[in-house]
Every structure is written in C-alpha cells, then in structure tokens.
Design a protein around this motif. Structure first.
Motif, PDB file in Angstrom:
ATOM      1  N   VAL A 161      -1.982  -2.202  -2.898  1.00 45.02           N
ATOM      2  CA  VAL A 161      -1.556  -1.234  -3.915  1.00 45.02           C
ATOM      3  C   VAL A 161      -0.031  -1.313  -4.029  1.00 45.02           C
ATOM      4  N   ALA A 162       0.455  -1.420  -5.258  1.00 43.03           N
ATOM      5  CA  ALA A 162       1.897  -1.614  -5.453  1.00 43.03           C
ATOM      6  C   ALA A 162       2.683  -0.411  -4.931  1.00 43.03           C
ATOM      7  N   PRO A 163       3.882  -0.672  -4.380  1.00 47.79           N
ATOM      8  CA  PRO A 163       4.643   0.417  -3.752  1.00 47.79           C
ATOM      9  C   PRO A 163       5.021   1.541  -4.721  1.00 47.79           C
ATOM     10  N   ASP A 164       5.095   1.226  -6.025  1.00 49.67           N
ATOM     11  CA  ASP A 164       5.474   2.287  -6.976  1.00 49.67           C
ATOM     12  C   ASP A 164       4.260   3.087  -7.448  1.00 49.67           C
ATOM     13  N   HIS A 165       3.078   2.778  -6.916  1.00 48.38           N
ATOM     14  CA  HIS A 165       1.882   3.562  -7.251  1.00 48.38           C
ATOM     15  C   HIS A 165       1.648   4.609  -6.163  1.00 48.38           C
ATOM     16  N   GLU A 166       2.584   5.567  -6.105  1.00 45.12           N
ATOM     17  CA  GLU A 166       2.557   6.530  -4.991  1.00 45.12           C
ATOM     18  C   GLU A 166       1.251   7.314  -4.931  1.00 45.12           C
ATOM     19  N   LYS A 167       0.719   7.631  -6.134  1.00 44.15           N
ATOM     20  CA  LYS A 167      -0.485   8.476  -6.145  1.00 44.15           C
ATOM     21  C   LYS A 167      -1.666   7.739  -5.490  1.00 44.15           C
ATOM     22  N   ILE A 168      -1.821   6.464  -5.828  1.00 45.01           N
ATOM     23  CA  ILE A 168      -2.932   5.710  -5.223  1.00 45.01           C
ATOM     24  C   ILE A 168      -2.657   5.511  -3.733  1.00 45.01           C
ATOM     25  N   LYS A 169      -1.376   5.265  -3.419  1.00 42.00           N
ATOM     26  CA  LYS A 169      -1.007   5.091  -2.001  1.00 42.00           C
ATOM     27  C   LYS A 169      -1.369   6.328  -1.185  1.00 42.00           C
ATOM     28  N   SER A 170      -1.274   7.508  -1.842  1.00 39.96           N
ATOM     29  CA  SER A 170      -1.514   8.744  -1.083  1.00 39.96           C
ATOM     30  C   SER A 170      -2.983   8.855  -0.648  1.00 39.96           C
ATOM     31  N   LEU A 171      -3.835   7.970  -1.151  1.00 35.58           N
ATOM     32  CA  LEU A 171      -5.218   7.899  -0.658  1.00 35.58           C
ATOM     33  C   LEU A 171      -5.255   7.644   0.849  1.00 35.58           C
ATOM     34  N   GLN A 172      -4.166   7.089   1.342  1.00 33.09           N
ATOM     35  CA  GLN A 172      -4.075   6.852   2.791  1.00 33.09           C
ATOM     36  C   GLN A 172      -4.321   8.146   3.564  1.00 33.09           C
ATOM     37  N   ASN A 173      -3.918   9.274   2.976  1.00 36.31           N
ATOM     38  CA  ASN A 173      -4.111  10.560   3.666  1.00 36.31           C
ATOM     39  C   ASN A 173      -5.601  10.859   3.846  1.00 36.31           C
ATOM     40  N   ASN A 174      -6.414  10.522   2.822  1.00 40.26           N
ATOM     41  CA  ASN A 174      -7.865  10.732   2.943  1.00 40.26           C
ATOM     42  C   ASN A 174      -8.448   9.790   3.984  1.00 40.26           C
ATOM     43  N   LEU A 175      -7.987   8.536   3.953  1.00 41.29           N
ATOM     44  CA  LEU A 175      -8.516   7.551   4.903  1.00 41.29           C
ATOM     45  C   LEU A 175      -8.126   7.950   6.332  1.00 41.29           C
ATOM     46  N   ARG A 176      -6.922   8.486   6.459  1.00 43.59           N
ATOM     47  CA  ARG A 176      -6.430   8.906   7.782  1.00 43.59           C
ATOM     48  C   ARG A 176      -7.360   9.950   8.401  1.00 43.59           C
ATOM     49  N   THR A 177      -7.802  10.916   7.574  1.00 44.47           N
ATOM     50  CA  THR A 177      -8.675  11.975   8.093  1.00 44.47           C
ATOM     51  C   THR A 177      -9.914  11.366   8.734  1.00 44.47           C
TER      52      THR A 177
END
Ligand code: NAP
Length: 457
Positions: free
Chosen positions: A48-64
């Motif tokens: 995911v491109a670094p400027d796609h912060e919203k998609i990157k924030s999916l990491q928070n769901n995966l982290r859980t």
C-alpha cells in the motif's frame, strides 16, 4: 487443542487467524502466524502506497487480531528454501494455511525487458515501501520521462508516487533515502500506457481520481484515443465501476486541467490507451531510452488486435506494472498457468484429492486480484473448511513446544514484542529526522531493533 500455522501475516493470513480464533464451535484453536519478514501486515506494510494513510490504518485492525491471546506472531521464519520445510511444519502443527500472496512480478516477454532502467513496478513499490530485500538506493530518478506499462492500481500508485512533491511525501513513513531520491527526481512526464481501451482498464475510480487531484500535476488524455473504445462512446451497458472511470476520463478529456498554471514546476501524467508494448529500446550500459508500442484496435470481442502501426514513447525509466504472480510453495501442487495452488474451498488438492491439513487463502489461492477486503470472505471460506476438518486433524500428535521446534528446525523467530521494538525504533528514527515514524529499510536494522526487545524467549 488444535494448533494451526498460518504462513504469511498479510490480510489473508490475519483474516484467516481472525476466523479461527473468533468462533466457538471448535474450542482452543491456537494460531501461529509465521512471516518471512520480522514485520507483520504483508502488502499493507510493503505494498500500500505510503500516501494512502487511510488504507495503511488497516494495520490497526490487523494488529488487534495479532494481539489476540490465542494468536502468536513469529516473524523472521522462512518456509521453504533454506528455511523450515513442510515436513517439519506438519510435525509441529495440526494444520498449515499458506497465505503467502503472489511474491513475484509477471513478465512481458519482449526484447529489452532486462535493460538497465527497466524494472518491475513491484521493485519500485518495494523500494519506496522500505522492503528489506530492496536496495535502499535502488532508484536515483535521473530520468526526465518515465513509462509505466499497464493500467492497474499498481500503475496508478507508481505514477502518483513519481508525481508527488517532497513536502507531501515527507509526512509519510517512507524511508529517508527514497524520500531524498523522490525529492530530487527530475521526472517531468509520466506515461501510463494500456494495451486495451479505457473500458478495460483495471484501475478503480477512487485511485484514478487521485491523479487529477495531485498538486502541480496535469493529467493529459487524448480524446481521439478514448473515443476508439466503443465502451467509452456509449458506457450505458457497462458495469457501474467502469462507467465511473469513463466519467472521470470524459471529464478530463472535455476540460483539460490547467490547475497547475502558475505553480512553478509542473509534471504531466499522460494516460494512453490501445498501445501494446513490443520492445524496450536502449543499450548497455546507458540503459533504456524509449518503449516501442504497436497501436491496437478493438476486435469486437473485448480484446484488441495489432494494427501494424507503431509509436515510440521516450523514457529513461520504465516500470512494468503488469501484475503479480504466485510462486510454487514447497511440497505443494502448483498451477503454472494461473500461478496458484489448486484447491477446493481452501483445501489444497494434491492429485485431485484434499491434502490433509494443508490449506490456502488469499492471492496464492485465487490469484492476484481484488482489494484488501476481498481477502475477508476468501480467508473465511478456508478457515471454515479447516474447522470442519478439525476433529480429524487434532488426532495427530504434534511437537510440545512449537517455538522450540521451529528453532530446532533452524529458525530464529522474532516474536510480537520484537515487532513492537521495531515500531519503537522507527518512531525514534523519525524523531531524529524531524519526521513521524520512518521505516527501517534493511534487514540488519530491523533485526537489531527486534533483538533489543528479546531477552531469552
Ligand atoms: P492488475 O490490476 O491485474 O493490472 C495489470 C495491468 O497490466 C492491466 O492493465 C493489464 O492489461 C496489463 N497487462 C498485463 N499483461 C500485459 C502485457 N503483456 N502487456 C501490456 N499490459 C499488460 O494488476 P496490479 O495493478 O498489479 O494490481 C494487482 C491487484 O492489487 C489488483 O487487484 C489491484 O486492484 C490491487 N491493488 C489495489 C490498490 C488500491 O486499492 N489502492 C493498489 C494497488 C494494487 P489487460 O487488462 O489488458 O490484461
């Protein structure tokens, strides 16, 4: 107890783990999510491109999911090759789910593909995403013109990254060397070229629109080229997502954008269609200088045919963005035509019958298509098949201590707290540079940070 290994911690792996521990029909499922890298999240972190912060924030769901008490992340564990073999995995786990994605790029098979300056777009993505297998100074961007072959979302990503200004990139977690190279980039023209027409382009509308919103960048389309596509001339019978793409392109064609006027440096992204690459031109050691395309035309059956007319587009950098491809997995059957592992409902099929305890999910199961969310139902289907097989699988005796057994097999796993230490090191690296968190881009740095947190096991 049912102990499952999920190989790969990208979306399909994490969604598989989530389904396995999020149900009650089969109690006490323990999931070990193994990844070749010391860092989790697969393409969410490294694609995911670094400027796609919203998609990157999916990491928070995966982290859980990865922090669930019955899910254990173990990074730096390679499966296959010099790493842990399938036989060893089967001695440690009742079931193994391969969620390894599609780890390589497809080839064009045209002359000049291997010239200096011609790269798979995925190498460029890996470089700006700080993948530790990518050389930190892999791209210098002295090119004035860049040609991107393909019109999928990866092509849009790389065209956009080549066009963004340094200030916009500095707020991302991009590694410092890539940021410096992109800031110094001399690229003025980016050509994104499709072999078919706009109604067959693979990009999605949201991603396409973003190109038109880039500061200091003009998107250039050729009305006469768009009009070659019957679907462009009359989009009424097309699926809604394609119609939306057509609307955006139509708008650009009708109202050429002059927003960049007076903004100093201007870049142009040229969207071209009906051009099939036939040769990458250049020589060694100077590298690529142009791509030669053959003009195509619709054949009336959704495909295109060559017209014999040729065009060269100048470019000192060529990014081949024609899709990913899955790699054979150790001990598993493989379909060379699709780059996937044959399966039924996620159960791997060996000689046409289910291979007990072995499953697939994600791109290695269905091929490199779809957005991140597509992995949810895909992973769920696999996990449900596995759970239906649970009683038979759990009868097998497995190693008492899975981490010790993996170590005996030669692995040096980085546990979750090692990953947390990497995150802390990236935050510190960013602080030193006056930026937000900045990704560590090399194996040594990642492992050093991870080991700082791991005393014993
Ligand atoms: P893709 O969507 O499959 O696009 C590949 C492109 O390459 C197509 O335009 C295809 O044209 C072209 N192509 C293939 N072979 C070619 C050849 N021999 N000569 C010329 N052109 C050729 O692949 P991708 O862009 O790598 O994306 C992979 C997946 O990741 C997709 O599902 C994508 O949506 C997803 N993704 C999503 C995002 C996001 O949501 N922001 C970002 C990146 C990636 P034809 O159609 O004519 O074959």
């Amino acid at each position: 107890m049912l102990r499952v290994a999920v190989i790969g911690s990208g979306p399909s792996g994490v969604y598989t783990a989530q389904t396995l521990v999020g149900q009650e029909a089969v109690p006490d499922v323990e999931v070990y999510v193994l990844d070749r890298l010391p860092c989790p999240y697969g393409l969410v972190r490294y694609g995911v491109a670094p400027d796609h912060e919203k998609i990157k924030s999916l990491q928070n769901n995966l982290r859980t999911v990865l922090e669930h008490p019955r899910v254990h992340f173990l990074g730096n564990v390679e499966v296959g090759g010099a790493g842990v073999g399938l036989k060893e995995l089967r001695e440690i786990f009742h079931a193994v789910v391969f969620c390894v994605g599609a780890a390589t790029d497809r080839h064009l098979g045209i002359p000049g593909e291997e010239l200096p300056g011609s790269h798979p777009a995925t190498d460029f993505v890996a470089w700006y995403s700080a993948h530790p297998d990518a050389a930190p100074d892999g791209f210098t961007l002295t090119a004035r013109s860049a040609v991107v072959i393909g019109v999928g979302n990866v092509a849009v990503d790389v065209a956009r990254m080549l066009s963004r200004g340094a200030a916009e990139l500095a707020v991302t977690d991009m590694p410092q060397k890539a940021l410096g190279a992109l800031a110094d980039s001399r690229v003025e023209d980016v050509w994104m070229v499709g072999r078919r027409g706009p109604s067959h382009a693979k990009f999605t509308t949201k991603e396409l629109r973003e190109l038109g919103a880039l500061p200091g960048t003009q998107v250039v389309v050729r009305p006469e080229e768009l009009a070659m596509d019957p679907g462009y001339r009359d989009a009424s019978g097309l699926p809604a997502p394609v119609r939306r793409n057509i609307e955006v392109l139509h708008d650009w064609a009708e109202r050429p954008v002059a927003r960049a006027a007076g903004m100093g440096r201007v870049r142009r992204i040229h969207l071209r269609f009906f051009l099939r690459p036939v040769e990458i031109l250049g020589d060694r050691p100077s590298g690529v200088r142009a791509v030669r395309f053959e003009r195509t035309a619709p054949d009336g059956r959704g495909r295109v045919a060559g017209t014999g007319e040729h065009e060269e587009i100048e470019g000192q950098l060529v990014l081949r963005s024609v899709g990913y491809r899955g790699l054979p997995q150790p001990g598993l059957p493989f379909d060379e035509a699709t780059g996937t592992v044959p399966h039924e409902g996620g159960r791997v099929l060996k000689d046409g019958v289910p291979y007990p305890g072995i499953y697939v999910a994600g791109w290695i199961k269905r091929g490199p298509t779809g957005v991140i969310g597509t992995n949810r139902p895909c992973a769920k289907e696999t996990a449900m098949s596995l759970l239906a097989d649970a009683a038979g699988l759990a009868r097998r005796t497995v190693a008492a201590d899975p981490v010790a057994a993996l170590e005996r097999a030669g692995a040096r796993p980085v546990p979750w707290r090692g990953w947390l230490a990497i995150e802390a090191a990236e935050a510190e690296c960013g602080r030193d540079l006056g930026r937000g968190p900045v990704k560590l881009a090399d194996w040594a740095g990642l492992l050093r940070a991870a080991r700082s947190a791991v005393v014993g096991r």
